[in-house]
Design a protein around this motif. Structure first.
Motif, short mmCIF file in Angstrom:
data_model
loop_
_atom_site.label_atom_id
_atom_site.label_comp_id
_atom_site.label_asym_id
_atom_site.label_seq_id
_atom_site.Cartn_x
_atom_site.Cartn_y
_atom_site.Cartn_z
N VAL A 158 0.87 -1.17 0.00
CA VAL A 158 0.00 0.00 0.00
C VAL A 158 0.91 1.22 0.00
O VAL A 158 2.04 1.18 0.45
N THR A 159 0.39 2.32 -0.52
CA THR A 159 1.17 3.55 -0.50
C THR A 159 1.04 4.17 0.90
O THR A 159 0.16 3.80 1.69
N GLN A 160 1.91 5.12 1.19
CA GLN A 160 1.84 5.78 2.50
C GLN A 160 0.51 6.50 2.68
O GLN A 160 -0.03 6.54 3.78
N ALA A 161 -0.05 7.00 1.60
CA ALA A 161 -1.34 7.69 1.69
C ALA A 161 -2.47 6.72 2.04
O ALA A 161 -3.46 7.11 2.65
N ILE A 172 7.32 -2.99 6.48
CA ILE A 172 8.64 -3.09 5.84
C ILE A 172 8.49 -2.52 4.44
O ILE A 172 7.62 -2.96 3.69
N PRO A 173 9.35 -1.58 4.06
CA PRO A 173 9.26 -1.02 2.71
C PRO A 173 9.50 -2.13 1.66
O PRO A 173 10.38 -2.96 1.82
N SER A 174 8.69 -2.14 0.60
CA SER A 174 8.85 -3.16 -0.44
C SER A 174 10.22 -3.04 -1.11
O SER A 174 10.76 -4.04 -1.60
N SER A 175 10.79 -1.86 -1.11
CA SER A 175 12.12 -1.70 -1.70
C SER A 175 13.16 -2.50 -0.92
O SER A 175 14.14 -3.00 -1.49
N CYS A 176 12.94 -2.69 0.37
CA CYS A 176 13.84 -3.49 1.20
C CYS A 176 13.78 -4.97 0.78
O CYS A 176 14.81 -5.64 0.65
N ILE A 177 12.58 -5.48 0.55
CA ILE A 177 12.43 -6.88 0.12
C ILE A 177 13.01 -7.06 -1.28
O ILE A 177 13.68 -8.05 -1.56
#
Length: 197
Positions: A158-161, A172-177
């Motif tokens: 989901v987005t932060q909004a 956990i940010p998806s960029s981390c995964i």
């Protein structure tokens, strides 16, 4: 000169010569066969400049006529090969040197070996689905597992909004995964056993 092996069965060395340079093996109960190994026995070499084109045929259910498909080839430098035939039972055949040979019965497939010049063998294109994957099954499993984890985790993105505050949930940010996923793939490509250290 040739042998044929199906897992769970005895080795076949009884190729039927249908011409001076053409040989055929009969595979009964072919519905149960996924892969076939064709190999030279080591007693007789190919004549210089020749090799053996390996074909597979499964009779068409309607006409009963065999449909021949090129699997690959053998040579003195490549005396054996394994082929996947489970996906070849339907589809169109191509040009082949076996004429209109009829199959013994609708459940009997045929593997044919035709001795041909190496230059001619090099120009032929086998059916792509007959090639057996050279990827190690562990590597393949790991790749599929990584894909599954990433796809599963991404399905909850989901987005932060869109996020609703929940003090008991950790995000956990998806960029981390994605970074972990790419790093793991790189390390597996360099050394499939890195995880054992």
């Amino acid at each position: 000169m040739f042998g044929c092996l199906v897992a769970g069965r005895l080795v076949q060395t009884d190729a039927v010569p249908v011409a001076q340079d053409k040989f055929v093996f009969h595979l009964s109960d072919c519905d149960q066969v996924n892969h076939v190994v064709v190999f030279m026995l080591g007693t007789v070499a190919f004549p210089a400049g020749t090799g053996g084109a390996v074909y597979f045929s499964f009779p068409e259910p309607v006409s009963g006529s065999p449909v021949w498909q090129l699997l690959g080839f053998l040579s003195n430098d490549k005396p054996s090969a394994i082929f996947k035939i489970s996906g070849l039972k339907s589809g169109e055949g191509g040009a082949h040197p076996f004429g209109m040979m009829a199959s013994a019965s609708p459940s009997v497939a045929q593997v044919g070996v035709s001795v041909e010049p190496l230059e001619q063998l090099a120009q032929q294109t086998p059916v792509t689905s007959a090639a057996v994957s050279t990827v190690d099954s562990f590597l393949l499993f790991t790749q599929k597992m990584l894909d599954s984890l990433y796809n599963f985790a991404s399905s909850f993105a989901v987005t932060q909004a869109q996020m609703t505050p929940n003090p008991t949930e950790t995000f956990i940010p998806s960029s981390c995964i994605l970074k972990w996923y790419e790093n793991f793939q790189r390390r597996m490509a360099q050394n499939p056993n890195f995880w054992k250290n």
